[in-house]
Design an enzyme around this catalytic site. Structure first.
Site, PDB file in Angstrom:
ATOM      1  CG  HIS A 279      -4.706   5.743  -0.047  1.00 36.85           C
ATOM      2  ND1 HIS A 279      -4.720   5.683   1.338  1.00 36.85           N
ATOM      3  CD2 HIS A 279      -5.745   6.531  -0.397  1.00 36.85           C
ATOM      4  CE1 HIS A 279      -5.715   6.423   1.789  1.00 36.85           C
ATOM      5  NE2 HIS A 279      -6.348   6.950   0.764  1.00 36.85           N
TER       6      HIS A 279
ATOM      7  CG  HIS B  79      -1.893   1.049   1.336  1.00 33.21           C
ATOM      8  ND1 HIS B  79      -3.127   0.991   0.704  1.00 33.21           N
ATOM      9  CD2 HIS B  79      -1.870   2.234   1.987  1.00 33.21           C
ATOM     10  CE1 HIS B  79      -3.805   2.091   0.976  1.00 33.21           C
ATOM     11  NE2 HIS B  79      -3.059   2.868   1.750  1.00 33.21           N
TER      12      HIS B  79
ATOM     13  CG  MET C 173      -4.694   9.986   1.101  1.00 33.61           C
ATOM     14  SD  MET C 173      -3.843   9.433   2.585  1.00 33.61           S
ATOM     15  CE  MET C 173      -2.536   8.485   1.825  1.00 33.61           C
TER      16      MET C 173
ATOM     17  CG  MET D 278      -0.093  11.427   2.348  1.00 35.88           C
ATOM     18  SD  MET D 278       0.363  11.418   4.087  1.00 35.88           S
ATOM     19  CE  MET D 278      -0.276   9.814   4.566  1.00 35.88           C
TER      20      MET D 278
HETATM   21  C1  DX5 Z   1      -3.253   7.227   6.471  1.00 40.88           C
HETATM   22  C2  DX5 Z   1      -2.752   6.315   5.378  1.00 40.88           C
HETATM   23  C3  DX5 Z   1      -2.590   4.930   5.858  1.00 40.88           C
HETATM   24  C4  DX5 Z   1      -1.567   4.773   6.952  1.00 40.88           C
HETATM   25  C5  DX5 Z   1      -2.059   3.668   7.810  1.00 40.88           C
HETATM   26  O1  DX5 Z   1      -3.588   8.436   5.953  1.00 40.88           O
HETATM   27  O2  DX5 Z   1      -3.640   6.303   4.289  1.00 40.88           O
HETATM   28  O3  DX5 Z   1      -2.380   4.003   4.817  1.00 40.88           O
HETATM   29  O4  DX5 Z   1      -0.278   4.472   6.500  1.00 40.88           O
HETATM   30  O5  DX5 Z   1      -1.246   3.574   8.918  1.00 40.88           O
HETATM   31  P1  DX5 Z   1      -1.709   2.766  10.202  1.00 40.88           P
HETATM   32  O6  DX5 Z   1      -1.973   1.349   9.787  1.00 40.88           O
HETATM   33  O7  DX5 Z   1      -0.528   2.899  11.111  1.00 40.88           O
HETATM   34  O8  DX5 Z   1      -2.928   3.433  10.741  1.00 40.88           O
HETATM   35 ZN    ZN Z   2      -3.487   4.601   2.865  1.00 35.41          ZN
END
Ligand code: DX5
Ligand code: ZN
Length: 217
Positions: A66, A32, A68, A36
């Site tokens: 992912h 994953h 963001m 950001m």
């Molecule tokens: C948060 C990210 C997650 C993050 C999850 O904004 O999208 O993917 O890395 O981290 P944990 O599992 O530590 O909550």
């Molecule tokens: Zn994520």
């Protein structure tokens, strides 16, 4: 039967390729990759050039990107070229351009995911369920790893799952943020089949055992 997608945001970023190989050696097939932009979320992580190097170094993983970020359609081709398999964007980033963004990602050949923040009613994404390969339900407000799981998350997953079942659809349902063996079990029971773990996985004494536990959920 659930699958773990390991969020490398919590890995040792100075040695990302080794961390991904270590992840693979725990029986995990999916990485994953959290992007950001310091605009959609108040944090900056890494972008397509890093993914490109990682894909080259460790090609035999599924890359679950992912986004963001505020302009997912603009940057999706870069991530596709860099080696993404799944590209997920946020409804909240482009509420008026969901169709356009799905089409832009589809055009790259990648699988398409749509994500909702904890404050967004799951029903808002129902109109697009038949166009998605993946729905990502956030268990925290996006931006940082290591946050606490929001207890309302399983019922939000269940709402998405129920609508998919009702319409005979089967996008993957992923959960991200605050997921560990305990909260992950609640999410799997609610209908999630893909569990993202960052701090729980990379902070685990025995990550291979955790991956095995997730497979049994
Ligand atoms: C948060 C990210 C997650 C993050 C999850 O904004 O999208 O993917 O890395 O981290 P944990 O599992 O530590 O909550
Ligand atoms: Zn994520």
């Amino acid at each position: 039967m659930s699958e773990l997608s390991a969020s490398v945001l919590s890995a040792d970023l100075s040695d990302l390729a080794a961390e991904c190989r270590r992840t693979r050696d725990c029986g995990v097939k999916m990485i994953h990759f959290d992007v950001m932009d310091g605009h959609f979320v108040p944090n900056i992580s890494y972008g397509a050039p890093v993914l490109k190097c990682l894909k080259k170094a460790v090609p035999d993983m599924v890359y679950d990107v992912h986004l963001m970020i505020s302009e997912p359609a603009r940057y999706a081709p870069d991530f596709a070229k860099a080696g993404a398999d799944y590209i997920t964007f946020h409804y909240e980033a482009v509420p008026d351009a969901v169709d356009k963004t799905i089409a832009a990602i589809r055009e790259t050949g990648c699988k398409v995911g749509l994500s909702i923040n904890p404050g967004t009613d799951p029903q808002v994404i129902f109109p697009w369920l038949d166009k998605l390969d993946l729905v990502l339900v956030m268990g925290v407000n996006p931006g940082f790893g290591g946050q606490s799981f929001m207890p309302a998350t399983p019922e939000r997953i269940a709402a998405v799952k129920a609508e998919c079942v009702r319409r005979g659809l089967s996008p993957r349902i992923e959960v991200d943020g605050g997921v560990n063996a305990q909260t992950g079990a609640l999410c799997a029971d609610a209908g999630a089949d893909l569990l993202v773990m960052g701090s729980a996985f990379y902070g685990a004494k025995d990550p291979a055992a955790l991956a095995e536990t997730v497979r049994g959920l």
